[in-house]
Scaffold this active site. Structure first.
Site, PDB file in Angstrom:
ATOM      1  N   ASN A 350       0.845  -1.199   0.000  1.00 23.95           N
ATOM      2  CA  ASN A 350       0.000   0.000   0.000  1.00 23.95           C
ATOM      3  C   ASN A 350       0.887   1.259   0.000  1.00 23.95           C
ATOM      4  O   ASN A 350       0.766   2.138   0.868  1.00 23.95           O
ATOM      5  CB  ASN A 350      -0.934  -0.003   1.205  1.00 23.95           C
ATOM      6  N   HIS A 381      -8.654   3.608   7.816  1.00 19.62           N
ATOM      7  CA  HIS A 381      -9.163   2.328   7.328  1.00 19.62           C
ATOM      8  C   HIS A 381     -10.591   2.075   7.785  1.00 19.62           C
ATOM      9  O   HIS A 381     -11.377   1.462   7.063  1.00 19.62           O
ATOM     10  CB  HIS A 381      -8.265   1.175   7.797  1.00 19.62           C
TER      11      HIS A 381
END
Length: 495
Positions: A350, A381
């Site tokens: 990521n 998140h």
């Protein structure tokens, strides 16, 4: 008490388009996932068309902005239906902030509004709508837009509200001196290449791509003409796109086979929790976590290919003179699977989110940058409890790994055999540590997470705490502000 919905109705329930429902039923894949893949495949073909027929030389920047924005809005509505209103509300709200706020406060207001709105949406979807099981997951595009909004706001603050001598070299390079127009703003946030699956990118890079200046700028950075060439070439992304589509196809096949064979629910069944030996649990945990990766490899690599197909993502020339299309790459699979340190693993997973965290948090907060960066990452998140188990565990593991490396690595550098032993040992430890750390991230809830960690005797938590307490810490990373970045991965010697 209402009857539980049948499996078929679970896959059918979506706020987006239902025209692909027959295909969803045929494949046995939830409709919202089918819609996602369909949009990305259409986006791939649209990207080729965009690059070939709307080239900067014969099409104005405004036309390219408008087309990219219209396609993006259509894809969002197709996938998420009325839920896409959340995305548009946030975009318009933050544009009002950008247009009216002072340069000294624009980053603060934008950050708190964007993160606040995202968090409210996370909470409502998970806790009001039963962990999001029966609702379309619209949080993905909202998370990407939040990254872009805050990145743009901080870079505007750097360009308009700070002195040049107070900026780092990277901040100075990316600082924005003029607020974007409404069309540029919408295009940057909602363009069809990245609105569904990302990745986040810098505003300057995007505008340079739209105006057709990005490739020439990258080639001039490496003094292309001084190498004997009289004109700048026009690199084609076709080879990079084909390579990434092959990775996407392999990832899809692994998802349909390996992921289905080793679901994460295996980690809480009776055999694993009560009957398997500890070494067997370690190995099985590693296999299950490996099986959970292909869906990320698939989504991120396909998104990268879409951007490249449009001509966006050129990063320059490597040491061998090859053209590179990894400016927007979100992962490096080889380095992930061969990582010999927790840090090296995180640097290559990521990547664009790590860059965003560095931009808005790590290099700006005055205290505890590692801890605060992990906390921000967890908030971004979502609010699943499993995310916080993962990121809190990640803080311990990061600090412990740093202490071990700083105190012992130099003993293994005196000979190649010793270095090979060190690499093999640290590879195994890293892979097992990552599996242990990220398991709650895919399990989501508290009960299965506690069950898993109890069956593993909380071994990594205990070891990490002992290392932090008894090994001398050398606070080099936090003190010197040298966090892992995508560019630094290639510049530093691999651990």
């Amino acid at each position: 008490m209402a009857a539980e919905p049948q499996p078929s109705s679970l896959s059918y329930r979506t706020t987006g388009s239902t025209c692909l429902h027959p295909l969803s039923e045929l494949l046995g894949i939830p409709l919202d996932q089918v819609n996602f893949v369909a949009c990305q495949l259409v986006a791939l073909f649209a990207a080729f068309w965009f690059r070939i027929y709307l080239r900067p030389g014969k099409t104005s920047s405004d036309v390219r902005h408008v087309v990219a924005t219209i396609f993006g809005i259509y894809f969002v509505i197709f996938c998420f239906g009325w839920y896409s209103v959340h995305l548009f509300v946030l975009v318009l709200l933050c544009y009002a902030i950008m247009a009216t706020a002072s340069a000294s406060n624009i980053h603060r207001y934008s950050f708190f509004v964007a993160m606040g709105y995202l968090t409210i949406c996370h909470i409502s979807r998970i806790y009001i709508f039963h962990y999001g099981i029966l609702t379309t997951d619209f949080s993905g595009p909202l998370m990407i837009v939040t990254q872009k909004i805050t990145t743009l706001a901080f870079q505007l603050h750097d360009g308009l509200g700070r002195r040049a001598e107070d900026l780092s070299a990277e901040q100075h390079q990316l600082a924005i001196k003029v607020k974007p127009s409404f069309l540029e703003y919408l295009s940057y946030l909602l363009n069809f290449m990245s609105v569904i699956a990302g990745p986040c990118n810098n505003f300057k890079d995007y505008v340079a791509f739209i105006e057709g200046k990005d490739i020439h700028m990258k080639l001039l950075e490496v003094n292309w003409k001084q190498k004997g060439f009289h004109s700048l070439p026009d690199p084609s992304p076709t080879g990079a796109v084909i390579h990434k589509l092959c990775i996407t196809l392999v990832s899809l096949l692994l998802f349909l086979t390996l992921t289905k064979t080793f679901p994460v629910t295996c980690l809480v069944d009776d055999w694993f929790v009560h009957k398997a030996s500890f070494p067997a649990r370690l190995c099985y945990l590693y296999v299950v976590m490996q099986a959970s990766k292909p869906k990320y490899y698939f989504a991120w690599t396909l998104a990268d290919a879409v951007n490249n197909a449009a001509g966006f993502g050129f990063s320059g020339v490597d040491k061998n003179g090859n053209f590179c299309w990894d400016l927007l790459s979100n992962l490096n699979i080889w380095k992930i699977e061969t990582a010999t340190s927790f840090k090296m693993y995180l640097e290559n997973w990521n990547i664009q989110t790590a860059t965003w965290l560095k931009c808005v948090c790590y290099e700006r907060v005055p205290w505890y940058p590692t801890v605060l960066t992990f906390i921000l990452s967890a908030l971004w998140h979502g609010v699943y409890p499993g995310y916080y188990f993962t990121f809190l565990t990640g803080i311990l593991v990061t600090l412990a790994a740093r202490a071990v490396r700083n105190n012992y690595r130099h003993y293994f550098l005196s000979s190649r055999p010793l270095k090979a032993v060190y690499d093999a040992g640290t590879w195994a430890v890293t892979q097992l540590a990552v599996s242990y750390t990220v398991a709650p991230f895919v399990m989501l809830a508290v009960e299965p997470t506690i069950s898993l960690y109890k069956s593993m005797y909380f071994y990594l938590h205990i070891i990490s705490l002992l290392i932090i307490l008894f090994l001398p810490m050398k606070p080099q990373a936090d003190m010197q502000r040298q966090p892992p970045t995508p560019n630094s991965v290639n510049k530093r010697k691999t651990d």
